[in-house]
Design a protein around this motif. Structure first.
Motif, PDB file in Angstrom:
ATOM      1  N   ARG A  67       7.588   2.877  -7.471  1.00 33.72           N
ATOM      2  CA  ARG A  67       6.501   2.540  -6.420  1.00 33.72           C
ATOM      3  C   ARG A  67       7.090   2.486  -5.263  1.00 33.72           C
ATOM      4  O   ARG A  67       8.077   2.075  -4.964  1.00 33.72           O
ATOM      5  CB  ARG A  67       5.492   1.510  -7.026  1.00 33.72           C
ATOM      6  CG  ARG A  67       4.809   1.403  -8.427  1.00 33.72           C
ATOM      7  CD  ARG A  67       4.004   2.862  -8.685  1.00 33.72           C
ATOM      8  NE  ARG A  67       3.082   2.357  -9.801  1.00 33.72           N
ATOM      9  CZ  ARG A  67       2.892   3.468 -10.404  1.00 33.72           C
ATOM     10  NH1 ARG A  67       2.756   4.755  -9.931  1.00 33.72           N
ATOM     11  NH2 ARG A  67       1.904   3.514 -11.380  1.00 33.72           N
ATOM     12  N   LEU A  68       6.211   2.948  -4.334  1.00 35.52           N
ATOM     13  CA  LEU A  68       6.375   2.915  -2.656  1.00 35.52           C
ATOM     14  C   LEU A  68       5.856   1.964  -1.976  1.00 35.52           C
ATOM     15  O   LEU A  68       4.256   2.079  -2.110  1.00 35.52           O
ATOM     16  CB  LEU A  68       6.567   4.342  -2.121  1.00 35.52           C
ATOM     17  CG  LEU A  68       6.852   4.181  -0.597  1.00 35.52           C
ATOM     18  CD1 LEU A  68       8.353   3.840  -0.608  1.00 35.52           C
ATOM     19  CD2 LEU A  68       6.811   5.631  -0.069  1.00 35.52           C
ATOM     20  N   GLY A  69       6.333   0.871  -1.496  1.00 38.93           N
ATOM     21  CA  GLY A  69       5.775  -0.124  -0.628  1.00 38.93           C
ATOM     22  C   GLY A  69       6.500  -0.332   0.668  1.00 38.93           C
ATOM     23  O   GLY A  69       7.494   0.230   0.920  1.00 38.93           O
ATOM     24  N   VAL A  70       5.733  -1.382   1.415  1.00 37.55           N
ATOM     25  CA  VAL A  70       6.743  -1.637   2.390  1.00 37.55           C
ATOM     26  C   VAL A  70       6.603  -3.313   2.725  1.00 37.55           C
ATOM     27  O   VAL A  70       5.385  -3.826   2.237  1.00 37.55           O
ATOM     28  CB  VAL A  70       6.218  -0.958   3.609  1.00 37.55           C
ATOM     29  CG1 VAL A  70       4.814  -1.224   4.028  1.00 37.55           C
ATOM     30  CG2 VAL A  70       7.081  -1.497   4.907  1.00 37.55           C
ATOM     31  N   GLU A  91       1.498   8.484   0.539  1.00 36.46           N
ATOM     32  CA  GLU A  91       2.408   7.960  -0.533  1.00 36.46           C
ATOM     33  C   GLU A  91       2.520   6.322  -0.792  1.00 36.46           C
ATOM     34  O   GLU A  91       3.121   6.032  -1.746  1.00 36.46           O
ATOM     35  CB  GLU A  91       3.924   8.458  -0.351  1.00 36.46           C
ATOM     36  CG  GLU A  91       3.907  10.248  -0.389  1.00 36.46           C
ATOM     37  CD  GLU A  91       3.189  10.734  -1.636  1.00 36.46           C
ATOM     38  OE1 GLU A  91       3.308  10.264  -2.756  1.00 36.46           O
ATOM     39  OE2 GLU A  91       2.473  11.451  -1.560  1.00 36.46           O
ATOM     40  N   MET A  92       2.018   5.688  -0.021  1.00 37.96           N
ATOM     41  CA  MET A  92       2.196   4.322   0.215  1.00 37.96           C
ATOM     42  C   MET A  92       1.153   3.548  -1.354  1.00 37.96           C
ATOM     43  O   MET A  92       0.159   4.014  -1.429  1.00 37.96           O
ATOM     44  CB  MET A  92       1.480   3.689   1.351  1.00 37.96           C
ATOM     45  CG  MET A  92       1.761   2.085   1.577  1.00 37.96           C
ATOM     46  SD  MET A  92       3.591   2.053   1.856  1.00 37.96           S
ATOM     47  CE  MET A  92       3.664   2.199   3.619  1.00 37.96           C
ATOM     48  N   ASP A  93       2.109   2.919  -2.129  1.00 36.25           N
ATOM     49  CA  ASP A  93       1.514   2.281  -3.263  1.00 36.25           C
ATOM     50  C   ASP A  93       0.816   0.988  -2.756  1.00 36.25           C
ATOM     51  O   ASP A  93      -0.201   0.493  -3.443  1.00 36.25           O
ATOM     52  CB  ASP A  93       2.326   2.156  -4.527  1.00 36.25           C
ATOM     53  CG  ASP A  93       2.588   3.812  -4.987  1.00 36.25           C
ATOM     54  OD1 ASP A  93       1.545   4.398  -5.024  1.00 36.25           O
ATOM     55  OD2 ASP A  93       3.824   4.262  -5.161  1.00 36.25           O
ATOM     56  N   TYR A  94       1.478   0.233  -2.093  1.00 35.57           N
ATOM     57  CA  TYR A  94       1.184  -1.126  -1.845  1.00 35.57           C
ATOM     58  C   TYR A  94       1.972  -1.774  -0.368  1.00 35.57           C
ATOM     59  O   TYR A  94       2.869  -1.200  -0.053  1.00 35.57           O
ATOM     60  CB  TYR A  94       1.435  -1.960  -3.006  1.00 35.57           C
ATOM     61  CG  TYR A  94       2.944  -2.467  -3.152  1.00 35.57           C
ATOM     62  CD1 TYR A  94       3.534  -3.411  -2.656  1.00 35.57           C
ATOM     63  CD2 TYR A  94       3.651  -1.181  -3.950  1.00 35.57           C
ATOM     64  CE1 TYR A  94       4.970  -3.424  -2.948  1.00 35.57           C
ATOM     65  CE2 TYR A  94       4.822  -1.338  -4.250  1.00 35.57           C
ATOM     66  CZ  TYR A  94       5.716  -2.565  -3.647  1.00 35.57           C
ATOM     67  OH  TYR A  94       7.052  -2.602  -4.149  1.00 35.57           O
ATOM     68  N   ILE A  95       1.272  -2.749   0.067  1.00 38.21           N
ATOM     69  CA  ILE A  95       1.705  -3.361   1.395  1.00 38.21           C
ATOM     70  C   ILE A  95       1.900  -4.805   1.153  1.00 38.21           C
ATOM     71  O   ILE A  95       1.069  -5.465   0.524  1.00 38.21           O
ATOM     72  CB  ILE A  95       1.014  -2.972   2.661  1.00 38.21           C
ATOM     73  CG1 ILE A  95       0.619  -1.460   2.783  1.00 38.21           C
ATOM     74  CG2 ILE A  95       1.631  -3.591   3.913  1.00 38.21           C
ATOM     75  CD1 ILE A  95      -0.215  -1.193   4.093  1.00 38.21           C
ATOM     76  N   ILE A  96       3.036  -5.366   1.540  1.00 41.51           N
ATOM     77  CA  ILE A  96       3.197  -6.830   1.185  1.00 41.51           C
ATOM     78  C   ILE A  96       3.281  -7.434   2.707  1.00 41.51           C
ATOM     79  O   ILE A  96       3.826  -6.899   3.725  1.00 41.51           O
ATOM     80  CB  ILE A  96       4.810  -6.950   0.636  1.00 41.51           C
ATOM     81  CG1 ILE A  96       4.930  -6.500  -0.632  1.00 41.51           C
ATOM     82  CG2 ILE A  96       4.992  -8.553   0.694  1.00 41.51           C
ATOM     83  CD1 ILE A  96       6.320  -6.565  -1.305  1.00 41.51           C
ATOM     84  N   CYS A  97       2.526  -8.571   2.589  1.00 34.92           N
ATOM     85  CA  CYS A  97       2.026  -9.218   3.889  1.00 34.92           C
ATOM     86  C   CYS A  97       3.046 -10.440   3.835  1.00 34.92           C
ATOM     87  O   CYS A  97       2.820 -11.388   2.856  1.00 34.92           O
ATOM     88  CB  CYS A  97       0.793  -9.463   4.122  1.00 34.92           C
ATOM     89  SG  CYS A  97       0.287 -10.806   5.363  1.00 34.92           S
ATOM     90  N   GLU A 245      -0.792   1.270  -7.565  1.00 30.81           N
ATOM     91  CA  GLU A 245      -0.744   2.912  -7.337  1.00 30.81           C
ATOM     92  C   GLU A 245      -1.662   3.243  -6.112  1.00 30.81           C
ATOM     93  O   GLU A 245      -2.847   3.003  -6.435  1.00 30.81           O
ATOM     94  CB  GLU A 245      -0.960   3.597  -8.711  1.00 30.81           C
ATOM     95  CG  GLU A 245      -0.656   4.873  -8.462  1.00 30.81           C
ATOM     96  CD  GLU A 245      -0.779   5.672  -9.885  1.00 30.81           C
ATOM     97  OE1 GLU A 245      -1.482   5.261 -10.937  1.00 30.81           O
ATOM     98  OE2 GLU A 245      -0.480   7.077  -9.855  1.00 30.81           O
ATOM     99  N   LYS A 246      -0.866   3.946  -5.181  1.00 26.30           N
ATOM    100  CA  LYS A 246      -1.983   4.447  -4.088  1.00 26.30           C
ATOM    101  C   LYS A 246      -2.902   3.286  -3.609  1.00 26.30           C
ATOM    102  O   LYS A 246      -3.956   3.708  -3.473  1.00 26.30           O
ATOM    103  CB  LYS A 246      -2.482   5.578  -4.194  1.00 26.30           C
ATOM    104  CG  LYS A 246      -1.762   6.788  -4.813  1.00 26.30           C
ATOM    105  CD  LYS A 246      -0.702   7.371  -3.687  1.00 26.30           C
ATOM    106  CE  LYS A 246       0.015   8.695  -4.068  1.00 26.30           C
ATOM    107  NZ  LYS A 246       1.036   8.483  -4.914  1.00 26.30           N
ATOM    108  N   ARG A 247      -2.394   2.105  -3.574  1.00 29.76           N
ATOM    109  CA  ARG A 247      -3.136   0.921  -2.977  1.00 29.76           C
ATOM    110  C   ARG A 247      -4.397   0.390  -3.922  1.00 29.76           C
ATOM    111  O   ARG A 247      -5.245  -0.200  -3.456  1.00 29.76           O
ATOM    112  CB  ARG A 247      -3.437   1.177  -1.741  1.00 29.76           C
ATOM    113  CG  ARG A 247      -2.285   1.548  -0.599  1.00 29.76           C
ATOM    114  CD  ARG A 247      -2.271   1.087   0.726  1.00 29.76           C
ATOM    115  NE  ARG A 247      -2.530  -0.188   0.692  1.00 29.76           N
ATOM    116  CZ  ARG A 247      -3.352  -0.942   1.554  1.00 29.76           C
ATOM    117  NH1 ARG A 247      -4.297   0.013   2.496  1.00 29.76           N
ATOM    118  NH2 ARG A 247      -3.440  -2.175   1.758  1.00 29.76           N
ATOM    119  N   ARG A 248      -4.229   0.948  -5.376  1.00 26.43           N
ATOM    120  CA  ARG A 248      -5.095   0.460  -6.125  1.00 26.43           C
ATOM    121  C   ARG A 248      -4.572  -0.372  -7.038  1.00 26.43           C
ATOM    122  O   ARG A 248      -3.387  -0.248  -7.648  1.00 26.43           O
ATOM    123  CB  ARG A 248      -5.934   1.858  -7.014  1.00 26.43           C
ATOM    124  CG  ARG A 248      -6.843   2.347  -6.208  1.00 26.43           C
ATOM    125  CD  ARG A 248      -7.475   3.286  -7.249  1.00 26.43           C
ATOM    126  NE  ARG A 248      -7.030   4.096  -8.256  1.00 26.43           N
ATOM    127  CZ  ARG A 248      -6.897   4.087  -9.421  1.00 26.43           C
ATOM    128  NH1 ARG A 248      -7.752   3.268 -10.198  1.00 26.43           N
ATOM    129  NH2 ARG A 248      -5.928   4.917 -10.017  1.00 26.43           N
TER     130      ARG A 248
END
Ligand SMILES: [Zn+2]
Ligand SMILES: [Zn+2]
Length: 254
Positions: A67-70, A91-97, A245-248
């Protein structure tokens, strides 16, 4: 199911990310039985490597979902432009804050320890959590990074750590974010996972979803101490964890 949703292929920027490096990361994950591996470089490094090599690694290791995140360091307003760009990445699967600084002071840097002398412990925790709450309420994130990382050098609050975390936990609940159980604190002076057990239990009581992560900065560190994070989650009552997956968000069996 074991997952690792917080790893840093580019480390702190000194590593060139290519297919070979990603294969080494996936091989470590596979050997540990990790079924999903999330790559979540620091925001300033997200565009430092070409994501095209992901496909070849995915084909070679269908048993480990990549999975691709940041990981966004929430803080200065200059990052808002970058956040907007991440939100548009197909392509972003998730974002960490995450929060790594207070008013420009990097409290997680070993050469900035003198900064702690300026704070009364509870005030330090309140300042940190209020920055994190702002990040959560901003609304760009899926996962909250290392929730109580302000303890990493073992500077402890005077009052109840759960009470100090309550405002941010309420924001996380309201905004529907996921909390990671990050095992990297075990490698720091505090020698404890993020967040501590009592806060994990409070998350469970508030029905906040969790996921698992190592925060590994090299192929050898992928999945490190993940079993401790998993046990802590289980002990708190969790039987399911979040994947993305794709921010879901998709919940799977722990
Ligand atoms: Zn971080
Ligand atoms: Zn990290």
């Amino acid at each position: 199911m074991l997952v690792d949703y917080h790893t840093h292929p580019a480390c702190h920027g000194e590593v060139q990310v290519n297919e070979h490096l990603l294969v080494r990361m996936v091989e470590t994950a596979k050997a540990l039985g990790i079924k999903e591996l999330g790559l979540s470089d620091h925001d300033r490094l997200f565009y430092s490597w070409d994501k095209e090599c992901l496909e070849a690694v995915r084909r070679e290791f269908p048993e480990v979902k990549l999975r691709l995140g940041v990981e966004v360091s929430y803080g200065p307003s200059s990052r808002l432009e970058l956040i907007r760009r991440f939100l548009q990445e197909p392509e972003m699967d998730y974002i960490i804050c995450s929060v790594h600084s207070i008013d420009g002071w990097s409290f997680d840097e070993v050469d900035q320890l003198e900064g702690y002398d300026r704070w009364e412990p509870d005030e330090l925790y309140r300042a940190y959590y209020s920055n994190l709450e702002r990040g959560v309420r901003h609304g760009f994130g899926d996962i909250v990074g290392h929730l109580d990382v302000i303890k990493l050098f073992d500077y402890r609050p005077k009052s109840d750590p759960v009470k100090l975390a309550m405002p941010v936990l309420s924001a996380i609940r309201e905004r529907g974010l996921t909390v990671e159980i990050n095992a990297n604190g075990l490698n720091k002076p505090v020698r404890e996972i993020y967040p501590e057990q009592a806060i994990i239990e409070q998350c469970f009581a508030m029905d906040i979803p969790i996921t698992l992560s190592s925060d590994g900065h090299s192929p050898e560190d992928i999945g490190r101490h993940l079993n401790v994070a998993k046990e802590a989650a289980w002990k708190a009552g969790y039987r399911r964890i979040a994947t993305f997956e794709k921010r879901r968000r998709l919940m799977v069996q722990l």
